[in-house]
Each structure stands twice: as C-alpha cells, then as structure tokens.
Design a protein around this motif. Structure first.
Motif, PDB file in Angstrom:
ATOM      1  N   ARG A   1     -36.937 -16.400  37.289  1.00 35.60           N
ATOM      2  CA  ARG A   1     -35.725 -17.014  36.730  1.00 35.60           C
ATOM      3  C   ARG A   1     -35.710 -18.525  36.951  1.00 35.60           C
ATOM      4  O   ARG A   1     -35.224 -19.282  36.106  1.00 35.60           O
ATOM      5  CB  ARG A   1     -34.486 -16.372  37.352  1.00 35.60           C
ATOM      6  N   ALA A   2     -36.236 -18.951  38.109  1.00 35.53           N
ATOM      7  CA  ALA A   2     -36.297 -20.392  38.371  1.00 35.53           C
ATOM      8  C   ALA A   2     -37.304 -21.074  37.451  1.00 35.53           C
ATOM      9  O   ALA A   2     -37.085 -22.209  37.007  1.00 35.53           O
ATOM     10  CB  ALA A   2     -36.662 -20.640  39.833  1.00 35.53           C
TER      11      ALA A   2
ATOM     12  N   LYS B   1     -31.970 -17.066  25.803  1.00 37.43           N
ATOM     13  CA  LYS B   1     -30.532 -17.339  25.751  1.00 37.43           C
ATOM     14  C   LYS B   1     -30.241 -18.296  24.585  1.00 37.43           C
ATOM     15  O   LYS B   1     -30.890 -19.349  24.474  1.00 37.43           O
ATOM     16  CB  LYS B   1     -30.075 -17.969  27.061  1.00 37.43           C
TER      17      LYS B   1
ATOM     18  N   HIS C   1     -29.873 -22.085  25.051  1.00 38.57           N
ATOM     19  CA  HIS C   1     -31.046 -22.848  25.473  1.00 38.57           C
ATOM     20  C   HIS C   1     -31.933 -23.231  24.290  1.00 38.57           C
ATOM     21  O   HIS C   1     -32.916 -23.960  24.475  1.00 38.57           O
ATOM     22  CB  HIS C   1     -31.868 -22.046  26.486  1.00 38.57           C
TER      23      HIS C   1
ATOM     24  N   GLU D   1     -33.204 -14.315  29.621  1.00 41.10           N
ATOM     25  CA  GLU D   1     -32.293 -13.359  30.249  1.00 41.10           C
ATOM     26  C   GLU D   1     -33.000 -12.006  30.315  1.00 41.10           C
ATOM     27  O   GLU D   1     -33.476 -11.496  29.299  1.00 41.10           O
ATOM     28  CB  GLU D   1     -31.008 -13.229  29.435  1.00 41.10           C
TER      29      GLU D   1
ATOM     30  N   ASN E   1     -36.440 -13.847  41.330  1.00 34.75           N
ATOM     31  CA  ASN E   1     -35.839 -15.167  41.522  1.00 34.75           C
ATOM     32  C   ASN E   1     -36.816 -16.271  41.124  1.00 34.75           C
ATOM     33  O   ASN E   1     -36.415 -17.286  40.535  1.00 34.75           O
ATOM     34  CB  ASN E   1     -35.410 -15.349  42.980  1.00 34.75           C
ATOM     35  N   GLU E   2     -38.090 -16.079  41.441  1.00 31.15           N
ATOM     36  CA  GLU E   2     -39.091 -17.085  41.077  1.00 31.15           C
ATOM     37  C   GLU E   2     -39.228 -17.183  39.552  1.00 31.15           C
ATOM     38  O   GLU E   2     -39.343 -18.285  38.999  1.00 31.15           O
ATOM     39  CB  GLU E   2     -40.444 -16.743  41.699  1.00 31.15           C
TER      40      GLU E   2
ATOM     41  N   PHE F   1     -38.271 -19.916  34.438  1.00 27.59           N
ATOM     42  CA  PHE F   1     -37.880 -19.772  33.030  1.00 27.59           C
ATOM     43  C   PHE F   1     -36.362 -19.544  32.928  1.00 27.59           C
ATOM     44  O   PHE F   1     -35.908 -18.425  32.657  1.00 27.59           O
ATOM     45  CB  PHE F   1     -38.627 -18.612  32.375  1.00 27.59           C
ATOM     46  N   PRO F   2     -35.570 -20.581  33.156  1.00 28.73           N
ATOM     47  CA  PRO F   2     -34.105 -20.403  33.117  1.00 28.73           C
ATOM     48  C   PRO F   2     -33.582 -20.078  31.725  1.00 28.73           C
ATOM     49  O   PRO F   2     -32.431 -19.665  31.579  1.00 28.73           O
ATOM     50  CB  PRO F   2     -33.585 -21.772  33.590  1.00 28.73           C
ATOM     51  N   GLU F   3     -34.435 -20.240  30.699  1.00 28.98           N
ATOM     52  CA  GLU F   3     -33.988 -20.000  29.326  1.00 28.98           C
ATOM     53  C   GLU F   3     -34.027 -18.527  28.936  1.00 28.98           C
ATOM     54  O   GLU F   3     -33.605 -18.180  27.830  1.00 28.98           O
ATOM     55  CB  GLU F   3     -34.840 -20.805  28.342  1.00 28.98           C
TER      56      GLU F   3
END
Length: 255
Positions: free
Chosen positions: A170-171, A113, A116, A177, A167-168, A173-175
């Motif tokens: 994304r949690a 993203k 980020h 997409e 979900n794991e 590596f929130p940076e």
C-alpha cells in the motif's frame, strides 16, 4: 419587438451551446470516468464522473481541452510460490522424516482508485485504457516480487496473513485499492522439526569449534616458530653472502 425576440432566441441558443460545449462529462462513454487535460490549465485534479454535470469554462476555447475516458476494471491474479526453508538440507541430517519444503498460493484483486487517475495521467503519461492496463501489469509484478520476499514465515502459514507485506504494498502503490488478498497453504513445512534441527546443528557446530580450537592454537604456534626460523636462516644467508670468511669461522667453532 421582433428584433428583441430574435436576439433573445440567439442568446438562448448560444447559451445552450455554451452549456453543452463546457459540459466536461457529456461525451463520456457509459461505465467510464474521465480526466480533463487542457493546454491552458494542464491536468485537472478532479475526476469527471459519468452522469455528473460539471461545466468548465475553458472548454469554450477551441481545441483547448481533451477529456480522456478510462474504464476502471478490477485486476485479478493468482500465483504459486515454492521453495525450502533456509539451510534445511543441513538441518535434515539431525532429524528424521523432516519436510522443509513449502508451497503457497496467492490470489489478489485490486483496482485503481478513481481520484488517483489525474496524478497517473500527469506523472506516468497514461492516456487511455491500454496505457492503464500496462501500468496495472507493472503494479502486479511489484506486488508479486514483494510477496516472494515475505512468503517463508511461520506467521504467514499459521495466520494466512502478512500485515507487513500488505502495508509495504500500500505504501509503494497508494493508487490501488485491494479488493482481495488471500493466501493458500499448499505444502506446509514442519516448523517444529526445523527449529529442532537448527538447534542440534548449532550445538554440533559449537562442539566442533571446541574440539578444533586446541589444534588451531598448536598449528598457529608452529607457523609462528617456523616463520621465525626461516627469518633467522635468511639473515644467516645474507651475512654469509656478504662475509664468506664467516663460513670458515663457523666450521672452526664447530671443531
């Protein structure tokens, strides 16, 4: 009048130069975004977008700032995972024609993203596209190691999705997409036979325990009795060593 016009021209030129010097995104390559770092203000939290005008006053300070360009390209990877259901070899003996092997394919595509990028520059020391590619490879390794842990579930084979896994990731590596995250079943195990074999195996183990319990009790009684007898003989030996005359007494008692 001439002096005024000359001064005005000089001011206009200086103002124009100041605009160009302070224009943060002027030198960005086509198709890239930039992160501004300065000696006086650190890493700027706002991404510089191509074509957008953004004037930053502290760029007027010589050698104070640096704009780091990044070309954000989606990263695509594909992998295959295989194995067998847990304890499948033990359960196979109770069902015929059982296939407990599995094989899955996973294709995923993600991109960083843009908003980020400043945090990655500040916290991860990323300064160019080569650094970013190395970081993306580390992210891919993290995705794949987590995918291996979630691979063998009946829900995954039936629905071709794993919300808990996504979900794991994304949690962690929130940076990133996700642009694609797709499972492909290549070899599907027989879950019905697996559950039947497990049930029969559990029944067999319980029956064996029931058959072995009486023998185990008898063995325990024998062990305790033998231990008591050994302790008793050991005490006799200590007494005879201490009082040898007792041996004559025991022989007389036997007669």
């Amino acid at each position: 009048m001439k002096k005024f016009i000359t001064l005005l021209i000089v001011l206009v030129l200086l103002g124009g130069a100041g605009v160009f010097v302070g224009w943060a995104g002027l030198a960005l390559p086509l198709g890239s975004v930039g992160v501004l770092r300065s000696k006086t203000h650190g890493v700027d939290p706002t991404v510089i977008e191509e074509g957008a005008f953004r004037w930053v006053w502290f760029r007027l300070i010589p050698t104070n700032t640096r704009v780091m360009p990044f070309t954000l390209k989606p990263k695509t990877s594909a992998l295959e995972m295989s194995g067998a259901l847990s304890s499948g070899d033990a359960y196979k003996t109770f069902v015929k024609n059982a296939n407990f092997a599995w094989k899955l394919g996973l294709t995923y595509r993600f991109s960083i993203k843009p908003d980020h990028l400043p945090a990655l520059v500040r916290d991860k020391g990323i300064e160019n596209d080569e650094d970013l590619e190395t970081y993306e490879a580390d992210v891919a390794s993290g995705i794949e190691s987590r995918a291996h842990r979630f691979a063998v579930t009946r829900e995954l084979f039936e629905n071709l999705s794993s919300p808990a896994l996504e979900n794991e990731i994304r949690a962690a590596f929130p940076e990133i997409e996700f642009l694609e995250f797709r499972w492909r079943p290549l070899v599907t195990p027989d879950f019905a036979l697996y559950e039947a074999g497990k049930a029969l195996y559990d029944q067999y183990v319980e029956r064996q325990k029931a058959l072995l319990e009486p023998n185990a009790v008898e063995e325990a009684v024998r062990t305790v009795t033998n231990q008591f007898r050994f302790d008793e003989l050991e005490r006799y030996g200590e007494l005879l060593s201490k009082y040898p005359s007792l041996l004559d007494y025991i022989q007389l008692e036997k007669k």
